[in-house]
Design a protein around this motif. Structure first.
Motif, PDB file in Angstrom:
ATOM      1  N   ASP A 198       0.865  -1.183   0.000  1.00  0.00           N
ATOM      2  CA  ASP A 198       0.000   0.000   0.000  1.00  0.00           C
ATOM      3  C   ASP A 198       0.900   1.231   0.000  1.00  0.00           C
ATOM      4  O   ASP A 198       1.333   1.707   1.052  1.00  0.00           O
ATOM      5  CB  ASP A 198      -0.903  -0.024   1.230  1.00  0.00           C
ATOM      6  CG  ASP A 198      -1.920   1.105   1.256  1.00  0.00           C
ATOM      7  OD1 ASP A 198      -1.702   2.139   0.589  1.00  0.00           O
ATOM      8  OD2 ASP A 198      -2.919   0.969   1.975  1.00  0.00           O
ATOM      9  N   LEU A 199       1.168   1.754  -1.183  1.00  0.00           N
ATOM     10  CA  LEU A 199       2.128   2.845  -1.317  1.00  0.00           C
ATOM     11  C   LEU A 199       1.647   4.125  -0.636  1.00  0.00           C
ATOM     12  O   LEU A 199       2.428   4.812   0.024  1.00  0.00           O
ATOM     13  CB  LEU A 199       2.427   3.098  -2.800  1.00  0.00           C
ATOM     14  CG  LEU A 199       3.579   4.021  -3.134  1.00  0.00           C
ATOM     15  CD1 LEU A 199       4.867   3.616  -2.422  1.00  0.00           C
ATOM     16  CD2 LEU A 199       3.791   4.069  -4.635  1.00  0.00           C
ATOM     17  N   THR A 200       0.392   4.449  -0.750  1.00  0.00           N
ATOM     18  CA  THR A 200      -0.143   5.654  -0.110  1.00  0.00           C
ATOM     19  C   THR A 200       0.046   5.596   1.399  1.00  0.00           C
ATOM     20  O   THR A 200       0.527   6.548   2.025  1.00  0.00           O
ATOM     21  CB  THR A 200      -1.633   5.836  -0.455  1.00  0.00           C
ATOM     22  OG1 THR A 200      -1.760   5.919  -1.878  1.00  0.00           O
ATOM     23  CG2 THR A 200      -2.201   7.077   0.179  1.00  0.00           C
ATOM     24  N   ARG A 201      -0.314   4.471   1.999  1.00  0.00           N
ATOM     25  CA  ARG A 201      -0.154   4.312   3.453  1.00  0.00           C
ATOM     26  C   ARG A 201       1.310   4.390   3.853  1.00  0.00           C
ATOM     27  O   ARG A 201       1.670   5.054   4.818  1.00  0.00           O
ATOM     28  CB  ARG A 201      -0.736   2.963   3.912  1.00  0.00           C
ATOM     29  CG  ARG A 201      -0.477   2.663   5.395  1.00  0.00           C
ATOM     30  CD  ARG A 201      -0.829   1.224   5.784  1.00  0.00           C
ATOM     31  NE  ARG A 201      -0.309   0.199   4.907  1.00  0.00           N
ATOM     32  CZ  ARG A 201       0.951  -0.264   4.923  1.00  0.00           C
ATOM     33  NH1 ARG A 201       1.833   0.223   5.773  1.00  0.00           N
ATOM     34  NH2 ARG A 201       1.322  -1.222   4.107  1.00  0.00           N
ATOM     35  N   ARG A 202       2.160   3.731   3.082  1.00  0.00           N
ATOM     36  CA  ARG A 202       3.588   3.695   3.426  1.00  0.00           C
ATOM     37  C   ARG A 202       4.224   5.079   3.327  1.00  0.00           C
ATOM     38  O   ARG A 202       5.044   5.448   4.175  1.00  0.00           O
ATOM     39  CB  ARG A 202       4.316   2.703   2.516  1.00  0.00           C
ATOM     40  CG  ARG A 202       5.712   2.405   2.978  1.00  0.00           C
ATOM     41  CD  ARG A 202       5.681   1.645   4.308  1.00  0.00           C
ATOM     42  NE  ARG A 202       7.027   1.419   4.763  1.00  0.00           N
ATOM     43  CZ  ARG A 202       7.542   1.914   5.894  1.00  0.00           C
ATOM     44  NH1 ARG A 202       6.798   2.626   6.700  1.00  0.00           N
ATOM     45  NH2 ARG A 202       8.776   1.663   6.234  1.00  0.00           N
ATOM     46  N   LEU A 203       3.831   5.852   2.332  1.00  0.00           N
ATOM     47  CA  LEU A 203       4.355   7.215   2.214  1.00  0.00           C
ATOM     48  C   LEU A 203       3.921   8.061   3.408  1.00  0.00           C
ATOM     49  O   LEU A 203       4.699   8.859   3.933  1.00  0.00           O
ATOM     50  CB  LEU A 203       3.898   7.859   0.909  1.00  0.00           C
ATOM     51  CG  LEU A 203       4.478   7.247  -0.352  1.00  0.00           C
ATOM     52  CD1 LEU A 203       3.826   7.842  -1.588  1.00  0.00           C
ATOM     53  CD2 LEU A 203       5.986   7.404  -0.392  1.00  0.00           C
ATOM     54  N   TYR A 204       2.689   7.865   3.843  1.00  0.00           N
ATOM     55  CA  TYR A 204       2.212   8.575   5.026  1.00  0.00           C
ATOM     56  C   TYR A 204       3.045   8.181   6.250  1.00  0.00           C
ATOM     57  O   TYR A 204       3.442   9.036   7.044  1.00  0.00           O
ATOM     58  CB  TYR A 204       0.728   8.281   5.270  1.00  0.00           C
ATOM     59  CG  TYR A 204       0.238   8.874   6.568  1.00  0.00           C
ATOM     60  CD1 TYR A 204      -0.020  10.230   6.667  1.00  0.00           C
ATOM     61  CD2 TYR A 204       0.086   8.076   7.691  1.00  0.00           C
ATOM     62  CE1 TYR A 204      -0.434  10.785   7.869  1.00  0.00           C
ATOM     63  CE2 TYR A 204      -0.320   8.619   8.899  1.00  0.00           C
ATOM     64  CZ  TYR A 204      -0.582   9.972   8.976  1.00  0.00           C
ATOM     65  OH  TYR A 204      -0.985  10.520  10.170  1.00  0.00           O
ATOM     66  N   GLU A 205       3.317   6.906   6.388  1.00  0.00           N
ATOM     67  CA  GLU A 205       4.129   6.444   7.520  1.00  0.00           C
ATOM     68  C   GLU A 205       5.525   7.063   7.483  1.00  0.00           C
ATOM     69  O   GLU A 205       6.054   7.475   8.513  1.00  0.00           O
ATOM     70  CB  GLU A 205       4.217   4.919   7.517  1.00  0.00           C
ATOM     71  CG  GLU A 205       2.910   4.246   7.843  1.00  0.00           C
ATOM     72  CD  GLU A 205       2.928   2.744   7.611  1.00  0.00           C
ATOM     73  OE1 GLU A 205       1.917   2.104   7.951  1.00  0.00           O
ATOM     74  OE2 GLU A 205       3.921   2.201   7.078  1.00  0.00           O
TER      75      GLU A 205
END
Length: 96
Positions: A21-28
């Motif tokens: 999940d790229l969106t979630r990982r970028l947020y993290e």
């Protein structure tokens, strides 16, 4: 699965990772920006400049390992071919 490359504001450091999940990982990554104990926090690598889609986790991890073994020059060439200006990629508007 995604294999991705992050950099910092001065493009002196590259971080290569894998996620489903790229969106979630970028947020993290951006949330942990000040976390000195982690690579992305220490070097403030939170700008997405490259990503690719892998069909499954096994292939994504293999690709991540391959990219991590490359020279900086070869990684730079990969990013430049994908994102010539090295502008931070916004997944909402990316048309690459």
């Amino acid at each position: 699965m995604y294999v991705y490359i992050l950099t910092n504001q001065t493009q002196t450091v590259l971080y290569i990772g894998v996620t489903n999940d790229l969106t979630r990982r970028l947020y993290e990554h951006s949330s942990g920006r000040g976390d000195e104990g982690k690579f992305t926090g220490r070097y403030q690598t939170d700008l997405l400049v490259y990503f690719e889609i892998a069909p499954d986790a096994t292939q994504a991890i293999a690709r991540e390992k391959q990219l991590k073994g490359w020279t900086r020059r070869k990684k730079d060439a990969l990013v430049t071919a994908f994102n010539p200006t090295w502008q931070a990629i916004d997944l909402e508007t990316w048309e690459g």
